[in-house]
Design an enzyme around this catalytic site. Sequence first.
Site, PDB file in Angstrom:
ATOM      1  N   ASP A   1      -4.219   0.463  -5.530  1.00  0.00           N
ATOM      2  CA  ASP A   1      -2.766   0.431  -5.309  1.00  0.00           C
ATOM      3  C   ASP A   1      -2.160  -0.926  -5.663  1.00  0.00           C
ATOM      4  O   ASP A   1      -0.974  -1.018  -5.957  1.00  0.00           O
ATOM      5  CB  ASP A   1      -2.425   0.830  -3.867  1.00  0.00           C
ATOM      6  CG  ASP A   1      -3.230   0.049  -2.833  1.00  0.00           C
ATOM      7  OD1 ASP A   1      -4.216  -0.642  -3.187  1.00  0.00           O
ATOM      8  OD2 ASP A   1      -2.880   0.132  -1.646  1.00  0.00           O
TER       9      ASP A   1
ATOM     10  N   HIS B   1      -7.957  -8.998   2.871  1.00  0.00           N
ATOM     11  CA  HIS B   1      -7.031  -9.633   3.810  1.00  0.00           C
ATOM     12  C   HIS B   1      -7.751 -10.652   4.684  1.00  0.00           C
ATOM     13  O   HIS B   1      -7.214 -11.693   5.017  1.00  0.00           O
ATOM     14  CB  HIS B   1      -6.387  -8.578   4.712  1.00  0.00           C
ATOM     15  CG  HIS B   1      -5.298  -7.833   4.033  1.00  0.00           C
ATOM     16  ND1 HIS B   1      -4.083  -8.404   3.745  1.00  0.00           N
ATOM     17  CD2 HIS B   1      -5.239  -6.559   3.578  1.00  0.00           C
ATOM     18  CE1 HIS B   1      -3.321  -7.504   3.140  1.00  0.00           C
ATOM     19  NE2 HIS B   1      -3.993  -6.383   3.019  1.00  0.00           N
TER      20      HIS B   1
ATOM     21  N   TYR C   1      -5.167  11.460   8.733  1.00  0.00           N
ATOM     22  CA  TYR C   1      -5.773  10.146   8.556  1.00  0.00           C
ATOM     23  C   TYR C   1      -6.594   9.704   9.762  1.00  0.00           C
ATOM     24  O   TYR C   1      -6.130   9.740  10.899  1.00  0.00           O
ATOM     25  CB  TYR C   1      -4.718   9.091   8.237  1.00  0.00           C
ATOM     26  CG  TYR C   1      -5.400   7.773   7.976  1.00  0.00           C
ATOM     27  CD1 TYR C   1      -6.172   7.615   6.837  1.00  0.00           C
ATOM     28  CD2 TYR C   1      -5.360   6.733   8.895  1.00  0.00           C
ATOM     29  CE1 TYR C   1      -6.870   6.447   6.599  1.00  0.00           C
ATOM     30  CE2 TYR C   1      -6.048   5.552   8.666  1.00  0.00           C
ATOM     31  CZ  TYR C   1      -6.799   5.427   7.513  1.00  0.00           C
ATOM     32  OH  TYR C   1      -7.505   4.282   7.291  1.00  0.00           O
TER      33      TYR C   1
ATOM     34  N   ASP D   1      -9.550  -3.648   0.222  1.00  0.00           N
ATOM     35  CA  ASP D   1      -8.343  -4.275   0.776  1.00  0.00           C
ATOM     36  C   ASP D   1      -8.623  -4.926   2.122  1.00  0.00           C
ATOM     37  O   ASP D   1      -8.194  -6.040   2.413  1.00  0.00           O
ATOM     38  CB  ASP D   1      -7.253  -3.214   0.954  1.00  0.00           C
ATOM     39  CG  ASP D   1      -5.955  -3.808   1.475  1.00  0.00           C
ATOM     40  OD1 ASP D   1      -5.268  -4.497   0.704  1.00  0.00           O
ATOM     41  OD2 ASP D   1      -5.631  -3.606   2.667  1.00  0.00           O
TER      42      ASP D   1
ATOM     43  N   THR E   1       0.785  -1.229   0.000  1.00  0.00           N
ATOM     44  CA  THR E   1       0.000   0.000   0.000  1.00  0.00           C
ATOM     45  C   THR E   1       0.822   1.287   0.000  1.00  0.00           C
ATOM     46  O   THR E   1       0.607   2.160  -0.836  1.00  0.00           O
ATOM     47  CB  THR E   1      -0.946  -0.016   1.223  1.00  0.00           C
ATOM     48  OG1 THR E   1      -1.875  -1.080   1.038  1.00  0.00           O
ATOM     49  CG2 THR E   1      -1.696   1.286   1.358  1.00  0.00           C
TER      50      THR E   1
ATOM     51  N   ASN F   1       6.071  -0.971   3.798  1.00  0.00           N
ATOM     52  CA  ASN F   1       5.170  -0.308   4.750  1.00  0.00           C
ATOM     53  C   ASN F   1       5.866  -0.024   6.071  1.00  0.00           C
ATOM     54  O   ASN F   1       5.435   0.824   6.841  1.00  0.00           O
ATOM     55  CB  ASN F   1       3.931  -1.165   4.999  1.00  0.00           C
ATOM     56  CG  ASN F   1       2.989  -1.165   3.814  1.00  0.00           C
ATOM     57  OD1 ASN F   1       3.004  -0.255   2.983  1.00  0.00           O
ATOM     58  ND2 ASN F   1       2.171  -2.199   3.715  1.00  0.00           N
TER      59      ASN F   1
HETATM   60 ZN   LIG Z   1      -3.471  -4.610   2.102  1.00  0.00          ZN
END
Ligand SMILES: [Zn+2]
Length: 496
Positions: free
Chosen positions: A317, A274, A234, A270, A151, A172
Site C-alpha cells: 500500500d 513503524h 478482520y 509495516d 494504509t 485513516n
Molecule cells: Zn503503517
Amino acid sequence: MGSDSLSILTPSTKPTPLPSQEEDSANPSAALLSFDTDSSPSSSANSPHKPATTIVFISLLLTTCVALSAAVAFAFLFFSSPSGSPHPSSSSFESSARPLKNLHHPVVLLISSDGFRFGYQFKTPTPNIGRLIANGTEADMGLIPVFPTLTFPNHYSIVTGLYPSYHGIINNHFVDPHTGELFTMASHEPKWWLGEPLWETVVNHGFKAATYFWPGSEVNKGSWTCPEKFCKHYNGSVPFEERVDTVLHYFDLPSTEIPVFMTLYFEDPDHQGHQVGPDDPEITKAVARIDGLIGKLIEGLEKRGVFEDVTIIMVGDHGMVGTCDKKLIFLDDLAPWVEIPKDWVQSYTPLLAIRPPPGVEPADVVAKINEGLKSGKVENGQNLRVYLKEELPSRLHYAASDRIPPVIGLIEEGFKVEQKRTNRRECGGAHGYDNAIFSMRTIFIGHGPQFARGRKVPSFENVQIYNLVTSILNIQGAPNNGSLSFPTSVLLPPSP
Ligand SMILES: [Zn+2]
C-alpha cells in the site's frame, strides 16, 4: 506506536501527509538496482599484459581458458535459470495471453503486504517473490501510492481505482464536517465508503468474490453483503499461514463456485517498519517471512494444478522511511504568529490536517503558519509548508472532498509534526508523506496468463489497478480515476 496497518483499529493513529519535496529518490533506487555483474572473470582475461616468457604466456593462456569457461558457465546458469531471463528487452515477450488449462474463468488473487517498501525485495533472498517477478510483469521502479500514503486510503484506492478525495477514505481517521462523526479504521458503515470496490463489481456480474481482509471489505454496500463463507472479518491474530490455507481451499471448490476475485492481506512488514524503521534486520526477517508465505501459496496452487492459470497481483500500500534524529516540528513554536489549538488539528504527521473553527479564515491560518515557518525562528520550520487544500499541487488530487480539512501541511521526508515539546525520544518509521517521495513507493508484481514473463513496465499509480483487474476478468468496471487504456499497456492481448 504509529502502526496503521489493519492491525490497529483504534482511532488514535496519526496519519500525515508530506511536503512538496520533489522526487529525490532516483539515486537511491539506482544504487539499489545497479547489480554489479562486471566482476565476471572474463575481464581479467583481457588484461594487456605482455608475457616475457613462455611460462608466463602459458599461465596466462590457462588463466584465460579458466576465465572463459567460467564466463561460459556463468552465462549458461544465467540464461538457463528456471526463473527465466530477466532481460527486459521487449521483443522476446509472448504475443498474446496464454490459455487457461484447468480453470474455467480467469481468477485474480490480489495480495497486499502492508508497508512493503520498494527495494525491500533486495534486502534478502526472496526466491518466491523473485519467481513471480521473473515469470511475470513488474513495475520496475515500484508502484506509486496515492496521497496521503497511508494504509486505508491506499488499500481502498487499489480496489476502487479512485483517489481518496473521491472514494471518501481521506485518512485513516477523520471527522465528517457535517455531522461531526468520527471515522476510524473500525468504521464499517457504508456511508463512509464511496465508490465501487472490486468485490462489488465482481458480484454485480454474477461472479463470486472472496476477501481475506482488506479495508472496506466488511462494509455491506450495493450487491456486496460480506457473505460469511467468503468474507473474513478482520482479526489480526489469525496466523498468516492460516490465511494462505483458506485461500488455497477456495480452489478446491467446484469450478463454478470458485471466487473469481480474492484478496489476501498481511500486516507485515509495516508493523516492523513503524517500530524499527526500514533498515533494521527485523525488516529483513519480515520480508523473508512474507516470501515464505508466497512460496507456500505457490506450492499449494501448483499442487492443485492452477498456479499457471491464477493471476496473482502482489502489491503493497505504501513504503516506509526512518524518523529518527529528532526531526520534529512543534506547532506550539508557531504561537508568535498564530495559535493552533489541539482541537483544530485532525492529524499531525506525516499529514498535517487542520480545520479552524467557523469564523477563522483558513487562508489567514495558512499565511500566518507559513510566515512563522519561513522566519527561520521555528525549529525545522523549513521542512513544513502548509496549503489551502485547493492550492496543493494538483498531482496530489487531495481537494475534492468536504472531508479533507481546509488546511493541509506537507512535511519533508522523515520529519514529524507534534503539538508541543516533550522529552519523548522516538525512533522508528513512518509513511503518509507526499507520494512523489521515493521511499513511499511499494511493489507491483503481476503473474498469470495475461502478464508477459520477465517484463518490466514503468511505475504507475495504484488507481490503475482497478481497471487492470476488471480487464483480466473481462467485466465492465465502474467509472474511476484510472485510465481505460492502461490495461492494454500492461497486459498481453487476448489470444486470437
Ligand atoms: Zn503503517
